[in-house]
Design an enzyme around this catalytic site. Structure first.
Site, PDB file in Angstrom:
ATOM      1  N   LYS A 126      34.217  85.319  43.970  1.00  0.00           N
ATOM      2  CA  LYS A 126      33.806  84.325  42.845  1.00  0.00           C
ATOM      3  C   LYS A 126      35.292  83.736  42.302  1.00  0.00           C
ATOM      4  O   LYS A 126      36.118  83.727  42.973  1.00  0.00           O
ATOM      5  CB  LYS A 126      34.290  86.023  41.206  1.00  0.00           C
ATOM      6  CG  LYS A 126      32.933  85.174  40.155  1.00  0.00           C
ATOM      7  CD  LYS A 126      32.039  85.236  39.781  1.00  0.00           C
ATOM      8  CE  LYS A 126      31.136  84.938  38.833  1.00  0.00           C
ATOM      9  NZ  LYS A 126      30.413  85.063  38.782  1.00  0.00           N
ATOM     10  N   ASP A 166      28.138  79.765  37.373  1.00  0.00           N
ATOM     11  CA  ASP A 166      28.323  80.846  36.392  1.00  0.00           C
ATOM     12  C   ASP A 166      28.493  79.985  35.252  1.00  0.00           C
ATOM     13  O   ASP A 166      28.623  78.875  35.319  1.00  0.00           O
ATOM     14  CB  ASP A 166      29.486  81.478  37.033  1.00  0.00           C
ATOM     15  CG  ASP A 166      29.783  82.690  36.364  1.00  0.00           C
ATOM     16  OD1 ASP A 166      28.688  83.843  37.072  1.00  0.00           O
ATOM     17  OD2 ASP A 166      30.597  83.137  35.178  1.00  0.00           O
TER      18      ASP A 166
HETATM   19  P1  NDP Z   1      26.367  78.721  31.065  1.00  0.00           P
HETATM   20  O1  NDP Z   1      27.923  78.221  30.432  1.00  0.00           O
HETATM   21  O2  NDP Z   1      24.780  78.016  31.069  1.00  0.00           O
HETATM   22  O3  NDP Z   1      26.303  79.669  29.577  1.00  0.00           O
HETATM   23  C1  NDP Z   1      27.081  80.729  28.708  1.00  0.00           C
HETATM   24  C2  NDP Z   1      26.958  80.609  27.024  1.00  0.00           C
HETATM   25  O4  NDP Z   1      27.669  82.061  26.955  1.00  0.00           O
HETATM   26  C3  NDP Z   1      27.011  79.452  26.534  1.00  0.00           C
HETATM   27  O5  NDP Z   1      25.784  79.434  25.592  1.00  0.00           O
HETATM   28  C4  NDP Z   1      27.947  79.384  26.011  1.00  0.00           C
HETATM   29  O6  NDP Z   1      28.277  79.313  24.468  1.00  0.00           O
HETATM   30  C5  NDP Z   1      28.612  81.292  25.326  1.00  0.00           C
HETATM   31  N1  NDP Z   1      29.541  81.872  26.210  1.00  0.00           N
HETATM   32  C6  NDP Z   1      29.816  81.311  26.935  1.00  0.00           C
HETATM   33  N2  NDP Z   1      31.419  82.403  26.694  1.00  0.00           N
HETATM   34  C7  NDP Z   1      31.451  82.741  25.207  1.00  0.00           C
HETATM   35  C8  NDP Z   1      32.269  83.381  24.580  1.00  0.00           C
HETATM   36  N3  NDP Z   1      33.859  84.078  24.897  1.00  0.00           N
HETATM   37  N4  NDP Z   1      31.969  83.726  23.043  1.00  0.00           N
HETATM   38  C9  NDP Z   1      30.634  83.113  22.907  1.00  0.00           C
HETATM   39  N5  NDP Z   1      29.639  82.594  23.705  1.00  0.00           N
HETATM   40  C10 NDP Z   1      29.983  82.437  24.814  1.00  0.00           C
HETATM   41  O7  NDP Z   1      26.418  79.906  31.196  1.00  0.00           O
HETATM   42  P2  NDP Z   1      25.694  81.181  32.632  1.00  0.00           P
HETATM   43  O8  NDP Z   1      24.276  80.851  31.297  1.00  0.00           O
HETATM   44  O9  NDP Z   1      25.322  80.627  33.338  1.00  0.00           O
HETATM   45  O10 NDP Z   1      26.350  82.178  32.413  1.00  0.00           O
HETATM   46  C11 NDP Z   1      26.524  83.529  31.056  1.00  0.00           C
HETATM   47  C12 NDP Z   1      27.137  84.431  31.447  1.00  0.00           C
HETATM   48  O11 NDP Z   1      25.543  85.635  32.957  1.00  0.00           O
HETATM   49  C13 NDP Z   1      28.363  85.363  32.331  1.00  0.00           C
HETATM   50  O12 NDP Z   1      28.316  86.380  31.853  1.00  0.00           O
HETATM   51  C14 NDP Z   1      27.422  85.042  33.788  1.00  0.00           C
HETATM   52  O13 NDP Z   1      28.736  85.223  34.858  1.00  0.00           O
HETATM   53  C15 NDP Z   1      26.099  85.849  34.107  1.00  0.00           C
HETATM   54  N6  NDP Z   1      25.900  85.270  35.514  1.00  0.00           N
HETATM   55  C16 NDP Z   1      25.002  83.941  35.874  1.00  0.00           C
HETATM   56  C17 NDP Z   1      24.320  83.681  36.553  1.00  0.00           C
HETATM   57  C18 NDP Z   1      24.138  82.542  37.349  1.00  0.00           C
HETATM   58  O14 NDP Z   1      23.206  82.806  37.732  1.00  0.00           O
HETATM   59  N7  NDP Z   1      24.195  81.995  36.638  1.00  0.00           N
HETATM   60  C19 NDP Z   1      24.029  85.051  37.621  1.00  0.00           C
HETATM   61  C20 NDP Z   1      24.460  86.342  37.004  1.00  0.00           C
HETATM   62  C21 NDP Z   1      25.145  86.699  35.978  1.00  0.00           C
HETATM   63  P3  NDP Z   1      29.300  77.775  24.684  1.00  0.00           P
HETATM   64  O15 NDP Z   1      28.296  76.948  25.040  1.00  0.00           O
HETATM   65  O16 NDP Z   1      30.178  78.140  23.090  1.00  0.00           O
HETATM   66  O17 NDP Z   1      30.460  78.338  25.171  1.00  0.00           O
HETATM   67  O1  2IT Z   2      27.396  86.548  38.116  1.00  0.00           O
HETATM   68  C1  2IT Z   2      26.603  86.028  39.659  1.00  0.00           C
HETATM   69  O2  2IT Z   2      25.659  86.649  40.478  1.00  0.00           O
HETATM   70  C2  2IT Z   2      26.329  84.730  40.233  1.00  0.00           C
HETATM   71  N1  2IT Z   2      26.479  83.994  38.889  1.00  0.00           N
HETATM   72  C3  2IT Z   2      25.213  83.955  40.573  1.00  0.00           C
HETATM   73  C4  2IT Z   2      26.097  84.131  42.140  1.00  0.00           C
HETATM   74  C5  2IT Z   2      26.035  82.985  43.076  1.00  0.00           C
HETATM   75  O3  2IT Z   2      26.394  83.210  44.338  1.00  0.00           O
HETATM   76  O4  2IT Z   2      24.581  82.836  42.854  1.00  0.00           O
END
Ligand code: NDP
Ligand code: 2IT
Length: 446
Positions: A126, A166
């Site tokens: 990561k 992420d």
């Molecule tokens: P994005 O940046 O696309 O979206 C994040 C969302 O979460 C936004 O709505 C953001 O709001 C909100 N957010 C982030 N930090 C905070 C906080 N501290 N308090 C409240 N709201 C918050 O990210 P993702 O959708 O990609 O990721 C979301 C979660 O999913 C994370 O935990 C990530 O690790 C996990 N994840 C992502 C994967 C991926 O493929 N993208 C895979 C597996 C897990 P704002 O816009 O106001 O910051």
């Molecule tokens: O938390 C996660 O699994 C991710 N942000 C996606 C990682 C990836 O390599 O697709």
């Protein structure tokens, strides 16, 4: 047993005293995996879990860049290369002002187990930076990404370490970083995943995490003879994961009631349908606005500034924003309001107190390392397609994703069944552990 776990955690804490999120993730794994190790002679005397909590390598670096006013800014970049026993390091990059070593080490540690569960050959890593993309122009984001990659490129590669997105890193940022890597190396390779379709990306990768978390919940509901049809769902977040979790819930006939961001949540009692979700995608991905603008277009919905959505009555809850967003009190509220299924789209969104509530009340509870593994799984499929120099269809990738989520569910059942119930947390931790630990043992003292 408690003494064994305490001694182990004391030793880990001694080395990582100021890393609360990392200690939280390690504690959660140790509590389920150490009792298993005690019953399995092959792991005795190998110090295997202690080896797994120590990253193989940590890179920290300066990221200088110039903002639109001509001022020189500096951020801190990181890449945690946690474990490469079963494949090259793989995991996302997070750009958020809160990013620090503890948060990235917790994410890298979770990633090792998650990637093992996908059945694909990927180790865990990561990275990211304490860069805040909010309010930055495209030019600023590009210059930051280029500077970040100017150092990161020497540490990564298609057979070494393959980053992805992420929080704060989506298609735009992956594009800027891929372009810079290609200039520096003069090589067109699958060094990042989440790429655009015309330059090496995979269909379904943008959808994969959200869809996968819903597929996992479908599998859990299936164990009780239930489905998404007609259920109410409370979702947090409004980014990549939340958007596509919402899309799949809607397709399966569920009613999505909420979305959120760091400013608060919106509640639409009539349900967020396909058309409303398209507006959310425009607001968040194109206009890059706050979620509360939703109520300007749909005035029957309400906006709740500074609050989380867990007080809204629902059958299913899917936290898709960030770590520790459901605490013990939130969990009690959800359960009291009739919620009986939690599928984590985010990484470690529930605190230990919340998880204890879920177990106590026999809630169908999927930890993120199982339920959000669809994203990295399709990243693995993107790598496979890059190696083949070929692209699979949407239907092919989606079918593989569904099969993988079903396999992960089965692994949780295999290792987590106890007293006629399924403890998905225990199942995911032990199944992930076994795969990585066995590979490490086969490779000597690594
Ligand atoms: P994005 O940046 O696309 O979206 C994040 C969302 O979460 C936004 O709505 C953001 O709001 C909100 N957010 C982030 N930090 C905070 C906080 N501290 N308090 C409240 N709201 C918050 O990210 P993702 O959708 O990609 O990721 C979301 C979660 O999913 C994370 O935990 C990530 O690790 C996990 N994840 C992502 C994967 C991926 O493929 N993208 C895979 C597996 C897990 P704002 O816009 O106001 O910051
Ligand atoms: O938390 C996660 O699994 C991710 N942000 C996606 C990682 C990836 O390599 O697709």
């Amino acid at each position: 047993m408690d003494q064994v776990i305490n001694n182990f955690l004391e030793e880990v804490k001694r080395r990582n005293a100021h890393e609360p999120e990392f200690m939280q993730a390690v504690t959660e794994v140790a509590q389920t995996v150490l009792p298993y190790i005690v019953t399995q002679e092959i792991y005795h005397g190998k110090n295997i879990l202690m080896r797994m909590v120590e990253p193989e390598r940590v890179v920290m670096f300066r990221v200088p860049w110039i903002d639109d006013q001509g001022e020189i800014q500096v951020n801190r970049g990181y890449r945690i290369e946690m474990n490469s026993a079963i494949g090259p390091y793989k995991g996302g990059l997070r750009f958020h002002e809160s990013v620090n070593l503890s948060i990235l080490k917790f994410l890298a540690f979770e990633q090792v187990f998650k990637n093992a569960l996908t059945t694909l050959p990927m180790g865990g890593g990561k990275g990211g930076a304490d860069f805040n993309p909010k309010g930055k122009s495209d030019g600023e984001v590009m210059r930051f990404c280029q500077s970040f990659m100017t150092e990161l490129f020497r540490h990564i590669g298609p057979n070494r370490d393959i980053p992805a997105g992420d929080i704060g890193v989506g298609g735009r940022e992956i594009g800027y970083m891929f372009g810079q890597y290609k200039r520096l190396k003069n090589e067109f390779t699958g060094v990042l995943t989440g790429k655009g379709i015309s330059w090496g990306g995979s269909l379904i990768r943008p959808e994969a995490t959200g869809y996968g978390a819903v597929y996992f919940a479908q599998n859990m509901l299936g164990t009780r003879g239930e489905s998404f049809d007609g259920k109410s769902v409370v979702l947090s977040g409004s980014g990549n994961v939340a958007q596509y979790a919402a899309e799949k819930c809607i397709q399966l006939g569920a009613k999505v009631l909420t979305l959120s961001d760091s400013s608060g949540f919106i509640h639409d009692p009539e349900g967020i349908d396909t058309e409303k979700l398209a507006h959310v995608m425009y607001l968040k991905n194109v206009a890059r606005k706050r979620i509360d603008e939703y109520v300007q277009k749909y005035p029957k919905a309400s906006s709740h500034k500074g609050q989380k959505p867990w007080g809204i009555r629902c059958n299913i809850a899917m936290p898709c924003a960030t770590q520790n967003e459901i605490d013990g009190q939130d969990a009690q509220t959800l359960i009291a309001n009739g919620c009986y299924c939690i599928s984590e789209g985010a990484n470690m969104p529930a605190t230990p107190e919340a998880i204890a509530q879920f177990h106590h009340h026999d809630i169908l509870y999927a930890p993120g390392k199982a339920s959000n593994a669809g994203g990295v799984a399709v990243s693995g499929l993107e790598m496979a397609q890059n190696s083949l120099r070929y692209n699979w269809t949407r239907e092919e990738v989606d079918q593989r994703l569904q099969d993988i989520m079903q396999d992960i569910h089965q692994s949780c059942v295999t290792y987590g069944s106890e007293k006629g119930k399924i403890n998905y947390e225990k199942g995911a931790n032990i199944a992930g552990f076994v795969k990585v630990a066995d590979a490490m043992l086969a490779q000597g003292v690594v």
